[in-house]
Scaffold this motif. Sequence first.
Motif, PDB file in Angstrom:
ATOM      1  N   LEU A  46       0.834  -1.196   0.000  1.00  0.00           N
ATOM      2  CA  LEU A  46       0.000   0.000   0.000  1.00  0.00           C
ATOM      3  C   LEU A  46       0.867   1.244   0.000  1.00  0.00           C
ATOM      4  O   LEU A  46       1.948   1.261   0.591  1.00  0.00           O
ATOM      5  N   ASN A  47       0.360   2.289  -0.645  1.00  0.00           N
ATOM      6  CA  ASN A  47       1.113   3.526  -0.736  1.00  0.00           C
ATOM      7  C   ASN A  47       0.212   4.721  -0.474  1.00  0.00           C
ATOM      8  O   ASN A  47      -0.999   4.558  -0.308  1.00  0.00           O
ATOM      9  N   ALA A  48       0.822   5.881  -0.470  1.00  0.00           N
ATOM     10  CA  ALA A  48       0.064   7.102  -0.212  1.00  0.00           C
ATOM     11  C   ALA A  48      -1.169   7.162  -1.109  1.00  0.00           C
ATOM     12  O   ALA A  48      -1.088   6.908  -2.307  1.00  0.00           O
ATOM     13  N   GLY A  49      -2.298   7.466  -0.509  1.00  0.00           N
ATOM     14  CA  GLY A  49      -3.534   7.570  -1.265  1.00  0.00           C
ATOM     15  C   GLY A  49      -4.404   6.337  -1.166  1.00  0.00           C
ATOM     16  O   GLY A  49      -5.595   6.394  -1.460  1.00  0.00           O
ATOM     17  N   ASP A  50      -3.824   5.225  -0.753  1.00  0.00           N
ATOM     18  CA  ASP A  50      -4.602   3.987  -0.701  1.00  0.00           C
ATOM     19  C   ASP A  50      -5.478   3.933   0.553  1.00  0.00           C
ATOM     20  O   ASP A  50      -5.163   4.519   1.581  1.00  0.00           O
ATOM     21  N   ILE A  51      -6.573   3.199   0.423  1.00  0.00           N
ATOM     22  CA  ILE A  51      -7.488   2.963   1.541  1.00  0.00           C
ATOM     23  C   ILE A  51      -7.313   1.520   1.997  1.00  0.00           C
ATOM     24  O   ILE A  51      -7.146   0.621   1.177  1.00  0.00           O
ATOM     25  N   LEU A  52      -7.351   1.331   3.285  1.00  0.00           N
ATOM     26  CA  LEU A  52      -7.033   0.030   3.852  1.00  0.00           C
ATOM     27  C   LEU A  52      -8.095  -0.364   4.867  1.00  0.00           C
ATOM     28  O   LEU A  52      -8.421   0.415   5.759  1.00  0.00           O
ATOM     29  N   GLY A  53      -8.632  -1.548   4.701  1.00  0.00           N
ATOM     30  CA  GLY A  53      -9.530  -2.049   5.738  1.00  0.00           C
ATOM     31  C   GLY A  53     -10.984  -2.157   5.317  1.00  0.00           C
ATOM     32  O   GLY A  53     -11.858  -2.325   6.141  1.00  0.00           O
ATOM     33  N   LEU A  54     -11.249  -2.072   4.018  1.00  0.00           N
ATOM     34  CA  LEU A  54     -12.635  -2.183   3.575  1.00  0.00           C
ATOM     35  C   LEU A  54     -13.130  -3.616   3.595  1.00  0.00           C
ATOM     36  O   LEU A  54     -14.186  -3.915   4.112  1.00  0.00           O
ATOM     37  N   SER A  55     -12.333  -4.503   3.008  1.00  0.00           N
ATOM     38  CA  SER A  55     -12.814  -5.862   2.746  1.00  0.00           C
ATOM     39  C   SER A  55     -12.696  -6.769   3.948  1.00  0.00           C
ATOM     40  O   SER A  55     -12.097  -7.827   3.868  1.00  0.00           O
ATOM     41  N   PHE A  56     -13.241  -6.359   5.053  1.00  0.00           N
ATOM     42  CA  PHE A  56     -13.160  -7.193   6.229  1.00  0.00           C
ATOM     43  C   PHE A  56     -14.521  -7.434   6.813  1.00  0.00           C
ATOM     44  O   PHE A  56     -15.406  -6.593   6.717  1.00  0.00           O
ATOM     45  N   ARG A  57     -14.672  -8.571   7.434  1.00  0.00           N
ATOM     46  CA  ARG A  57     -15.856  -8.786   8.229  1.00  0.00           C
ATOM     47  C   ARG A  57     -15.492  -8.382   9.658  1.00  0.00           C
ATOM     48  O   ARG A  57     -14.999  -7.285   9.853  1.00  0.00           O
TER      49      ARG A  57
END
Lengths: 248, 248
Positions: A77-88
Amino acid sequence: MFVESAINPGRAVPSPFAVQPDSLHALFSKLPAENLSAGKILFLEGDAATSVFEVLEGSLRIFRILGDGRRVITGFLNAGDILGLSFRSHYIYTAEAITPVTVRRLSRKVFEAEVANSAELRPVVFNQMSDEMAAAQDQMVLLSTKNAEERLCSFLLKELQRALKAGAVQPLVHLAMTRLDIADYLGLTIETVSRTMTKLSSKGVISTSGRHSVKVLKRGLLAQLAGDGDECEDGWRPAVAHGERLRH
Amino acid sequence: MFVESAINPGRAVPSPFAVQPDSLHALFSKLPAENLSAGKILFLEGDAATSVFEVLEGSLRIFRILGDGRRVITGFLNAGDILGLSFRSHYIYTAEAITPVTVRRLSRKVFEAEVANSAELRPVVFNQMSDEMAAAQDQMVLLSTKNAEERLCSFLLKELQRALKAGAVQPLVHLAMTRLDIADYLGLTIETVSRTMTKLSSKGVISTSGRHSVKVLKRGLLAQLAGDGDECEDGWRPAVAHGERLRH
DNA sequence: CGCCCCCTTGATGAGATTCAACTCCAGTGG
DNA sequence: CCACTGGAGTTGAATCTCATCAAGGGGGCG
């Protein structure tokens, strides 16, 4: 604005901002920035998934550790990316800073409430998840069918495209991660990565300077060696073996 | 109802019905059923993604074809599965019937409108997409690190779990797909799949009868041979190499 | 019954891993 | 300033797994 929606092109692009760049970004804009130094863990596989993150600066690796200690890196992941959407309810992988990293953290509850309340936001989140899915599929193709050289070339090509999209003028790629990271991402060993890098250098495809800098000298050849140069491009369709289309 | 949310267990389960089984199902319930005979294509990679499908009966393979003709199967679908969520404007893979298949088709527009209007539906769709993502990650782990035997055992184990969840009383797995399908799914050749099956039979782990029926004789050993038997189970955590948790 | 396709089995070879030694570089402390 | 140290990367040789090439069985459907 929807140029990314033509047949395949947007698929491999990990940036969440191909469409509607600002609406997701805006969710995070008023939140305080948090800093992680290199090597620090943002969250662990198995932790309750309580937050969604936006990466402001730096690079992270996301990975899973197997029972016998092997590590599989499923993405960077790099600047600008979103992290943590695809989780239950729980994170399914660990996120760790490669370089010093700055993130903004949004609680999942708030995030979900915002998405529920905003009809504008929903397609953006949906597209982001679809992009993640497409990237995962690409990675599955890479891992099932490509040899070491094709894997490394695919990787370098993707990094180059990212650099150019981020505004680079020269075909210069900065690899924040180590060779071991690349190996664990491509399903190879560090020795094979190293050997293949050397081979690409001696072929004149790339030239390395230091451990983290790679200049792409022959982009066309790199793309060709990546193996998916003509994969389903411009209207090509797989031959239908023994099936017809479903009438509908 | 939320038993699936404990640390990892629900991850590999492709069924969309772990939670709120009926709300997605209900969307399709009034639509006419369509039939496909074996080998027919439901949609092609690159087609405009106009529909979402529910599989009522039968099995499908979803795959991509590479420029040189190689095929990568990224998943199989069975009765109860939903197909077509993780797409942007175009399908990123082809879906083809393995057996005679019955589906219901919902236009994407209607689907999106329904989801927009139903606060109940949104988390179900979200969970479904998250499950797909988790399955893709599992497949990436399999393809990066596992050898032929581990891959096949993982596959058989997953099929067994699906059969048991579907109500099977005996540890009997029916493989609707061919050996070539399995090979293309596991990133192996048909010969290696065949050899490995033979080896598992002679070890007494499984016993095959006919081409499509496999009885699992030693489930524990099968799970052990699958290689992720103790992967992060019951509270196990990866050792943190050189990082601490981010204080927050 | 016979054909065709799917599957199995065998022999060989290529490509990646493994094990091992060595180099390079950054950071540290004398 | 430079030697020391440890991590990261490179290179070499041996090994091994799986792909490839080739031939032979077996089951299902006409």
